[in-house]
Design an enzyme around this catalytic site. Sequence first.
Site, PDB file in Angstrom:
ATOM      1  N   GLY A  64      37.211  30.920  42.385  1.00 46.65           N
ATOM      2  CA  GLY A  64      36.694  32.087  42.058  1.00 46.65           C
ATOM      3  C   GLY A  64      35.052  31.518  41.678  1.00 46.65           C
ATOM      4  O   GLY A  64      34.830  30.519  41.284  1.00 46.65           O
TER       5      GLY A  64
ATOM      6  N   GLY B 225      32.823  34.164  40.361  1.00 47.50           N
ATOM      7  CA  GLY B 225      32.431  35.092  39.319  1.00 47.50           C
ATOM      8  C   GLY B 225      31.385  34.375  38.081  1.00 47.50           C
ATOM      9  O   GLY B 225      31.253  33.158  38.477  1.00 47.50           O
TER      10      GLY B 225
ATOM     11  N   ARG C   1      38.180  50.611  22.529  1.00 47.44           N
ATOM     12  CA  ARG C   1      38.948  51.314  23.658  1.00 47.44           C
ATOM     13  C   ARG C   1      40.305  51.416  23.624  1.00 47.44           C
ATOM     14  O   ARG C   1      40.484  52.617  24.169  1.00 47.44           O
ATOM     15  CB  ARG C   1      38.490  50.268  24.867  1.00 47.44           C
ATOM     16  CG  ARG C   1      37.116  50.047  25.420  1.00 47.44           C
ATOM     17  CD  ARG C   1      36.905  49.029  26.479  1.00 47.44           C
ATOM     18  NE  ARG C   1      35.442  49.077  26.598  1.00 47.44           N
ATOM     19  CZ  ARG C   1      35.128  47.996  27.366  1.00 47.44           C
ATOM     20  NH1 ARG C   1      35.745  47.315  27.901  1.00 47.44           N
ATOM     21  NH2 ARG C   1      33.677  48.101  27.514  1.00 47.44           N
TER      22      ARG C   1
ATOM     23  N   ARG D 170      40.394  43.821  23.937  1.00 49.50           N
ATOM     24  CA  ARG D 170      39.075  43.431  24.051  1.00 49.50           C
ATOM     25  C   ARG D 170      38.031  44.337  23.700  1.00 49.50           C
ATOM     26  O   ARG D 170      38.012  45.496  24.121  1.00 49.50           O
ATOM     27  CB  ARG D 170      38.731  42.810  25.290  1.00 49.50           C
ATOM     28  CG  ARG D 170      37.225  42.414  25.814  1.00 49.50           C
ATOM     29  CD  ARG D 170      37.030  41.718  27.017  1.00 49.50           C
ATOM     30  NE  ARG D 170      37.093  42.941  28.099  1.00 49.50           N
ATOM     31  CZ  ARG D 170      36.147  43.611  28.341  1.00 49.50           C
ATOM     32  NH1 ARG D 170      35.049  43.844  27.711  1.00 49.50           N
ATOM     33  NH2 ARG D 170      36.193  44.632  29.315  1.00 49.50           N
TER      34      ARG D 170
ATOM     35  N   SER E 296      33.277  40.636  27.404  1.00 47.75           N
ATOM     36  CA  SER E 296      34.112  40.085  28.637  1.00 47.75           C
ATOM     37  C   SER E 296      33.078  39.049  29.602  1.00 47.75           C
ATOM     38  O   SER E 296      33.300  38.084  29.735  1.00 47.75           O
ATOM     39  CB  SER E 296      34.717  41.214  29.531  1.00 47.75           C
ATOM     40  OG  SER E 296      34.265  41.146  30.688  1.00 47.75           O
ATOM     41  N   LEU E 297      31.774  39.822  29.656  1.00 47.38           N
ATOM     42  CA  LEU E 297      31.001  38.729  30.255  1.00 47.38           C
ATOM     43  C   LEU E 297      30.607  37.734  29.299  1.00 47.38           C
ATOM     44  O   LEU E 297      30.105  36.820  29.923  1.00 47.38           O
ATOM     45  CB  LEU E 297      29.449  39.729  30.369  1.00 47.38           C
ATOM     46  CG  LEU E 297      29.329  40.871  31.307  1.00 47.38           C
ATOM     47  CD1 LEU E 297      28.112  41.869  31.141  1.00 47.38           C
ATOM     48  CD2 LEU E 297      29.637  40.552  32.899  1.00 47.38           C
TER      49      LEU E 297
END
Lengths: 636, 247
Positions: free
Chosen positions: A40, A42, A330, A435, A440-441
Amino acid sequence: MKLNAKIPEGKLEEKWRNYQLKSKLINPANKKKLNVIVVGSGLSGAGAAATLAELGYNVQCFCYQDSARRAHSVAAQGGINAAKNYQHDGDSVWRMFHDTLKGGDFRSREANTYRLAELSAPLIDHFTQQGVPFAREYGGVLANRSFGGVQVQRTFYARGQTGQQLLLAAYSQLYKMIRAKKVTMFPRTEMLDLVVIDGRAKGIIIRDLVSGEIKRYVADAVVLATGGYSRVFRLSTLAIGCNGSAIWKAHKKGAFFAAPSFTQIHPTALPQSSETQSKLTLMSESLRNDGRIWVPKKKEDTRKANDIPEEERDYYLERRYPSFGNLAPRDIASRAAKERIDNGHGVGRFRNAVYLDFKHAIERLGLETIKDRYGNLFKMYKKITGVDAYKEPMQISPAAHFSMGGLWVDYELMTTIPGLYAIGECNFSDHGANRLGANSLLQASLDGYFILPNTINNYLASEENRAPVDTNHPAFVDAEKKIKGDIEHILSINGNQTVDHFHRELGKVMWQNCAMSRNQAGLESAIEQIKKIKKAFWQEVKITGHSQELNTELEKALRLADFIELALLMCTDALQRDESCGAHFREEYQTKDGEAWRRDKEYTYVSAWEYTKDYFKLHKEELDFEFVKPTVRSYK
Amino acid sequence: MKVRFKIWRQDSPIDKGSFKVYEVDGLNPDMSFLEALDHLNEKLVLRNEKVIAFDHDCREGICGQCGVFINGRAHGPHENTTTCQLHMRSFEEGKVIVVEPWRAKAFPVIKDLIVDRSAFDRIIEHGGYISAKTGTASEANAIPVGKDIAERVMDVAACIGCGACVATCKNSSAALFTSAKINHLNSLPQGKPEEHQRVLDMTAQMAKEDFGHCTFTGACEVECPEGISINNIAEMNARFLKAKLFR
């Protein structure tokens, strides 16, 4: 097996320091003899690969896209949180820790969550140094905005493209280390299995997506940074190629899977507009800073939004949660939207949306300010829907988004397989059952840049003097043979249904039964339905082309085969947890006014599932709240 | 909705390749262009034919992986958009839609509509970064950056690396792509220490990769999904001259 999270001694604010003081070090001359595989590219993968290479390790980095720069971190829009307290609004590491723990409905580890908040401020320094063009004030200092579930302004951003800017910074650092010959990059490759030798992760088997060749790679440690798996729902905010195969294969080789069913449904995506749709586009949560969410008070109201007078609009978030209003977290915002839609107040062609309205914000702040803040998002909205949201409200709808669940990891981010690490979204660590926006970043970056490079040496120090293995080891040979067999088998089925057909079927079952709200009967029936889909898939799927070429249908089929099995585990997990917490909402466990009823006495643990041939075996990591007393989460 | 796709098929890099025509029915105007290709591919599978290989990932216009020539234009008929954000409502019922891969010597075709853009990665490899190790940063607000500079930098940092600029340029020049990264990093105080070496290294790599030279036709900025201005190329050239003189 007893799960040991390896949480360091001491007060919360001393734990990470205490860990670093005691962790083993490796002499620079020896580091260059050690090899690490990162799957990965990212934010977490590229950050880890670049930083491990800077430290002296030899890194091999794999991604399925044509370039490391495409990884789906690129699509995060809103921002990244940090407890800098630049706004002088009472923020602190403790407050950020508390917000995150509470936002996750007290289903994450205190020590991990605290570390997330503690390391957030230096991370902003780090990205600024790398050249990330964060938004600035006129005086030249960094700007902030607010995000859901929080009452301070701690979010740093680069227009509506924060993820892109952070990812490109990580990608450029990765290429810096490729130029230094410390990282070898393998784009267009997909990990198809993990190789475990004597109980330790020692390598991977990959498929070269261009030539179709199956290859073996050996290393002293393997790091998975493969992102989220919400494409299990098919329709999600994720990239089309995002998948759960790498972590699923690791799970089958012994890595426990934690809280698999904890999936965040994002409240502000664009609604589905046709059967053939392939993805749902996200509109940044930052829009909820100024936009107001409403539905018509009248059921099945067919009038145009602008024709509905103010007194006939129901601003349901402001009504139900007066202190947080449109900035409720959220999970709460999504569930509230679903409740209104299910009760006949949905809007749009398919009555599956709610309004997000900027009329009042434009009146209050002026059109120019709104354009300055959200211009690119309004442009994107117009491109996709053809509608000018400056003149009429946007239509938004909940969509599958982030996987809080993932491979179980300890404080060092190591899975239950020694030498196998999981970082970023593919692990279960800091977010608990929900979350918070812009975390998240943050988690992906911290795992990759700051945490893993400080913990992996503790393991590798023990590998320094171990006899090396090579790719001729029987474990490699067997794994390769099995994969080749699976591929030939799937190609030989030659049935009469496409891969996408089965993915749509799976997506429907998962969205209906294992998304925003769940119940026992639904989950039990979902498990039966998924078993049927699995059986049908292996009898009726049709793939054209062969294995020794670039074959996108084959890629999709292999990913879907794993998604189907993962879906079974998700439903099993959701069924086992007889409580509601965060994004996991079981209809049987709600309060009188429809809020989540958490059952702390019975369920204050992380569910970690072990794969066995016949069933999923549950292990519990009890969560010990030493510093914060879990309370009923209220945003009213 | 019904259209006729005329699509470039090429089985491998050494295969000669040719156009093939497909009648596609059962589309709707709200479908994205790539969803129409998905739809066609499902039909092809059921007809026992190989699917059309095309690159795509995020499908929201930010990853830069998609990109084909549609009716002679990079990313299709609209300005400043990506292929994945194009919808079938932009096409007329019954008309022919010609779909080709990016055509540039530096972007060889891998299969059908998929090309190899790794030359872009190698340009970034040669200086498209700030040489600072993780862990060495000082307090972010210690170095103020004016809002106007931050905004200007963001305009170019927005590049998604899709390659439309190269594909649409008659010289297949990568000047817009390269200038975007150079101007992003060299405009910031953090990028200053390496500014001259960066321009020289990145432009040297660009020349090595079989890209053509820029002759300022302006085609690139028309097709750039992020609307990056051709002025950046002039700015890069000025920086190049400065680097040659003052390094």
